[in-house]
Design an enzyme around this catalytic site. Structure first.
Site, PDB file in Angstrom:
ATOM      1  N   GLY A  15      46.946  88.768  29.623  1.00 13.89           N
ATOM      2  CA  GLY A  15      46.300  88.242  30.829  1.00 13.89           C
ATOM      3  C   GLY A  15      45.577  86.946  30.524  1.00 13.89           C
ATOM      4  O   GLY A  15      44.459  86.696  31.003  1.00 13.89           O
ATOM      5  N   GLY A 104      40.355  97.080  26.726  1.00 18.76           N
ATOM      6  CA  GLY A 104      39.226  97.174  27.641  1.00 18.76           C
ATOM      7  C   GLY A 104      39.651  97.435  29.066  1.00 18.76           C
ATOM      8  O   GLY A 104      38.823  97.449  29.976  1.00 18.76           O
ATOM      9  N   ALA A 128      37.851 101.313  24.887  1.00 24.84           N
ATOM     10  CA  ALA A 128      36.553 101.551  25.515  1.00 24.84           C
ATOM     11  C   ALA A 128      36.553 100.939  26.903  1.00 24.84           C
ATOM     12  O   ALA A 128      37.111  99.856  27.107  1.00 24.84           O
ATOM     13  CB  ALA A 128      35.427 100.946  24.681  1.00 24.84           C
ATOM     14  N   HIS A 161      30.213  96.015  41.553  1.00 20.83           N
ATOM     15  CA  HIS A 161      31.108  95.024  40.965  1.00 20.83           C
ATOM     16  C   HIS A 161      31.593  94.047  42.038  1.00 20.83           C
ATOM     17  O   HIS A 161      31.404  94.273  43.231  1.00 20.83           O
ATOM     18  CB  HIS A 161      32.321  95.699  40.312  1.00 20.83           C
ATOM     19  CG  HIS A 161      32.015  96.311  38.981  1.00 20.83           C
ATOM     20  ND1 HIS A 161      31.456  97.564  38.862  1.00 20.83           N
ATOM     21  CD2 HIS A 161      32.173  95.848  37.709  1.00 20.83           C
ATOM     22  CE1 HIS A 161      31.288  97.850  37.580  1.00 20.83           C
ATOM     23  NE2 HIS A 161      31.712  96.822  36.864  1.00 20.83           N
ATOM     24  N   HIS A 162      32.257  93.007  41.592  1.00 20.71           N
ATOM     25  CA  HIS A 162      32.788  91.961  42.465  1.00 20.71           C
ATOM     26  C   HIS A 162      33.852  92.506  43.416  1.00 20.71           C
ATOM     27  O   HIS A 162      34.411  93.586  43.210  1.00 20.71           O
ATOM     28  CB  HIS A 162      33.377  90.833  41.616  1.00 20.71           C
ATOM     29  CG  HIS A 162      34.376  91.324  40.605  1.00 20.71           C
ATOM     30  ND1 HIS A 162      35.711  91.490  40.890  1.00 20.71           N
ATOM     31  CD2 HIS A 162      34.220  91.714  39.314  1.00 20.71           C
ATOM     32  CE1 HIS A 162      36.352  91.938  39.824  1.00 20.71           C
ATOM     33  NE2 HIS A 162      35.462  92.093  38.849  1.00 20.71           N
ATOM     34  N   LYS A 165      37.553  93.821  42.208  1.00 20.94           N
ATOM     35  CA  LYS A 165      37.802  94.994  41.358  1.00 20.94           C
ATOM     36  C   LYS A 165      38.598  96.035  42.140  1.00 20.94           C
ATOM     37  O   LYS A 165      38.264  96.368  43.278  1.00 20.94           O
ATOM     38  CB  LYS A 165      36.483  95.590  40.849  1.00 20.94           C
ATOM     39  CG  LYS A 165      36.686  96.692  39.810  1.00 20.94           C
ATOM     40  CD  LYS A 165      35.391  97.047  39.121  1.00 20.94           C
ATOM     41  CE  LYS A 165      35.567  98.172  38.102  1.00 20.94           C
ATOM     42  NZ  LYS A 165      36.510  97.791  37.029  1.00 20.94           N
TER      43      LYS A 165
END
Length: 273
Positions: A15, A104, A128, A161-162, A165
């Protein structure tokens, strides 16, 4: 005379043209001990073929590629913050090439997580839901608090969150719930409550509640509320920049150096176990 200078960590970024990808590439460039060795994105990206660090006004010599195997060919570890399906496809290539991985990505289902566990039989993986150092220290504090506040306190997890998401609750919020449930000897799948509406009746004291907020450009806010009679304890972590995730990811890269296989998390990386 043998040089004592350690070879740099050769890192590929999945990405690479997204917001997190840019943050990772910038962190790698500024690290001093890591080099960008590969960059990948979906075939439809207009940046395919361009230098991965062009957005910094810098020539890295690494082109953005859609071919995963080609992007990983010179790399020792992949950092992946994409989507579950893409991450698992990248992980398959990592396994075939013997490339370690720092994952992630969030939003994995149980079966998808099992694929990560299986891949760790052949390569070393740090997996994680949040790579931030501060948030992982927060998880450790929550573990301690949950053991002390196991009875007499209602537990609610609120995350924001933004607007972009796509999964809710966030992977970090779910990890917080998992840590708390484990510390209290509960099964999160059985005690989690995701949002409330209508006449819900009195709160079941054995539950762990989740609330999700989506809006604007919020990077990531998480608060765990332990509400008792006569007092409440709030443990909050707020991210102001994705740079914390990038720096934590590079700590994970360093942790994996020399490891051939196994599944690890940020508690392992930070020595919190």
């Amino acid at each position: 005379m043998v040089s004592s200078v350690q070879a740099p960590h050769k890192v590929a970024v999945a990405g690479a043209t997204g917001r997190m990808g840019h943050m990772l590439i910038e962190a790698i460039r500024n690290s001093g001990d890591c080099v960008l060795a590969g960059a990948m994105d979906v075939a439809s990206s207009p940046s395919i073929g361009n230098d991965a660090a062009a957005f910094l006004g810098h020539a890295s010599g690494v082109a953005v590629m859609a071919d995963v195997h080609a992007a990983l060919a010179s790399s020792g570890v992949l950092i992946d913050f994409t989507r579950p399906e893409g991450t698992l496809a990248h992980l398959k290539a990592c396994r075939e090439l013997g490339v370690n991985a720092v994952i992630g990505t969030t939003g994995f289902g149980p079966g998808q997580k099992e694929q990560i566990v299986d891949a760790a039989r052949d390569i070393a993986i740090v997996f994680a839901p949040n790579m931030g150092v501060g948030v992982n220290v927060t998880l450790k504090l929550l573990e301690m608090a949950a053991k002390a506040l196991a009875t007499g306190y209602d537990i609610e997890i609120i995350e924001a969150h933004h607007r972009h998401k796509v999964d809710a609750p966030s992977g970090t919020a779910l990890k917080m719930g998992e840590v708390i449930a484990n510390a209290m000897g509960r099964d999160l799948e059985k005690c989690a409550v995701y949002g409330r509406e209508g006449v819900t009746g009195e709160r079941d004291p054995s539950t762990i509640g989740f609330s999700s907020i989506r809006g604007g450009d919020i990077v990531g806010d998480h608060t765990v509320l332990f509400a008792g009679t006569g007092e409440r304890i709030e443990i909050t972590h707020k991210s102001a920049s994705r740079s914390t995730y990038a720096e934590g990811s590079l700590r994970a890269v360093r942790f994996l150096a020399g490891k051939r296989k196994g599944l690890f998390d940020m508690f392992d990386v930070l020595g919190l176990k």
